[in-house]
Write an enzyme that holds these catalytic residues in place. Structure first.
Site, PDB file in Angstrom:
ATOM      1  CE  LYS A  35      -3.690   0.130   2.479  1.00 42.20           C
ATOM      2  NZ  LYS A  35      -4.889   0.171   3.726  1.00 42.20           N
ATOM      3  NE  ARG A 154     -21.524  14.177   3.490  1.00 46.45           N
ATOM      4  CZ  ARG A 154     -21.832  14.842   2.473  1.00 46.45           C
ATOM      5  NH1 ARG A 154     -23.385  14.267   1.904  1.00 46.45           N
ATOM      6  NH2 ARG A 154     -21.250  15.646   2.062  1.00 46.45           N
ATOM      7  CG  PHE A 252     -29.275  10.326   6.694  1.00 51.05           C
ATOM      8  CD1 PHE A 252     -28.466   8.972   6.365  1.00 51.05           C
ATOM      9  CD2 PHE A 252     -28.490  11.355   6.837  1.00 51.05           C
ATOM     10  CE1 PHE A 252     -27.090   8.789   6.336  1.00 51.05           C
ATOM     11  CE2 PHE A 252     -27.164  11.283   6.411  1.00 51.05           C
ATOM     12  CZ  PHE A 252     -26.484  10.076   6.305  1.00 51.05           C
ATOM     13  CB  CYS A 263     -20.105   4.064   9.602  1.00 54.51           C
ATOM     14  SG  CYS A 263     -18.311   5.008   9.073  1.00 54.51           S
TER      15      CYS A 263
END
Length: 437
Positions: A35, A154, A252, A263
């Site tokens: 990575k 988000r 939402f 999450c």
């Protein structure tokens, strides 16, 4: 200031790149050599709009570096952020803190001077206290402090969320730690970003409470959608009607196949385990989890009904695999439960996702992956829209109808209206709308 970011996953990489863009000197640390090598070569381990350019820009300016050597990363750091994974533990739903505690112990042994150790990972109440004890036990330099700084990013809009946050939450027990975090976030004060200073335990709970509340809104509107279908109401109009009340708000309140991602599923479970250990029943959150689990598995029943009651021998085209658009994240994606149900019913699956194929393939053996929406639809008895990617919002429905064997379009995100679907020669099944076609 000099910042070390331990972990180059979603939170660590986005946060590190944004801090560097503020002008701080940031070193991102990860044990994964591949990575780090990829990042040094400009290859991103995650798909997030704007991230590649942000990383490249700050690497070029010398403000952002990457290493597998933790001692090098934390050398001279004013703050060390822990941004490693806290997945739900198998069997009991507790947050697995082994990576957090291992990082804290390694940091303690590598520091050459005092620093503020900041938990960016989502952790249960009391984790900061445990980290403070580890630092003492492992001989961290005197004056090393612990703070909590939960993230509220988000996926798909993380950079904008970081630079224009609704709020910044800092949990600290010492004014010196508070001062360091205040200085780190000082560039955001120009945007008048609200910053809330609390105790560590309060900050840790704020993150879980926020995610549990948002998950509750999703499960609530999904149950209202089921009622809408039975009584002939339209859930989108109901959502707008209640969302215009500023005490509720519109966010939402979009009915769909249930929440997923990195999450909400694990954080609601972790909150329930914390409450259980504290002897505090959380019946609302427990019901939210149950409703969501049933929601995801129940989507397959909608598809079965749309193709006449049996999936055996049917070909189903699935558009969208990631848990939401603008990310390649497949964690707890509703598509996984849906496709599992379809396969168990005897269906053949052809799927397409704009960016999620690489992450999805190991999780979805036994299905075929198409190169675009129309290839997925070829010969299908039903087309199911699972993730609301922008490119699915303006499909040539007549071309879709011509490619399919059947006529069923199951729109789990309500991105189409029934009239336009029927005009194209297809039957329509949405969420929270009466079934008329």
């Amino acid at each position: 200031m000099k910042i070390a970011m331990i972990g180059t996953g979603y939170v660590g990489l986005v946060s590190g790149a944004c801090f560097a863009d503020f002008g701080h000197d940031v070193c991102c640390v990860d044990r994964d050599e591949a990575k780090i090598a990829g990042l040094e070569a400009g290859r991103m381990p995650i798909w997030e709009p704007g991230l590649e350019d942000l990383v490249e820009s700050n690497v070029r300016r010398g403000r952002l570096t990457f290493t597998t050597d933790l001692a090098r990363g934390v050398d001279g750091a004013d703050a060390v952020f822990i941004a490693v994974g806290t997945p739900a533990r198998r069997g009991d739903g507790h947050a697995d803190l082994s990576y957090v505690f291992a990082a804290a112990a390694e940091i303690a042994g590598a520091l050459t001077g005092p620093a503020v150790i900041v938990t960016k990972s989502t952790v249960p109440v009391g984790t900061g206290d445990a980290i403070a004890k580890i630092l003492i036990d492992e001989g961290a330099p005197e004056g090393t402090l612990v703070a909590s700084n939960p993230e509220f990013l988000r996926e798909g809009a993380a950079i904008a969320d970081f630079k224009h946050p609704d709020r910044i939450v800092v949990g600290a027990e010492d004014p010196r730690a508070e001062a360091v975090l205040r200085e780190i976030y000082r560039p955001l004060f120009l945007n008048k970003a609200p910053i809330l200073f609390t105790g560590r335990r309060t900050a840790e709970l704020i993150k879980y409470a926020a995610n549990a509340f948002l998950a509750t809104k999703i499960s609530f509107i999904n149950e209202i959608a089921d009622l809408c279908e039975k009584v002939g109401a339209d859930v989108q109009e109901v959502s707008r009607g209640i969302g215009l009340d500023n005490r509720i708000g519109p966010k939402f309140l979009h009915a769909g196949p249930g929440y997923g991602g990195s999450c909400f599923p694990k954080d609601t479970l972790a909150l329930l385990r914390t409450a259980e250990e504290s002897g505090v029943p959380m019946r609302i959150v427990n019901t939210v989890v149950e409703v969501n689990d049933a929601r995801k598995s129940g989507m397959g029943d909608r598809v079965r009904e749309a193709v006449g009651g049996s999936l055996q021998g049917k070909k189903i085209a699935v558009l969208g695999l990631t848990f939401k658009p603008n990310t390649d994240d497949m964690r707890d994606a509703p598509s996984l439960a849906l496709i599992d149900t379809l396969k168990k019913g005897g269906a053949e699956i052809a799927a397409f996702d704009p960016v999620g194929r690489e992450q999805a393939e190991p999780l979805l053996p036994g299905i075929s992956f198409a190169d675009d929406s129309y290839a997925a639809a070829a010969g299908a008895d039903a087309l199911v829209i699972v993730t609301e990617w922008d490119e699915f919002r303006a499909l040539d429905l007549r071309r879709i109808a011509g490619a399919m064997r059947g006529t069923a379009l199951v729109d789990l995100r309500n991105i189409y209206g029934e009239d336009e679907v029927v005009r194209a020669g297809l039957s329509y099944r949405g969420i929270g709308r009466a079934v008329t076609s």
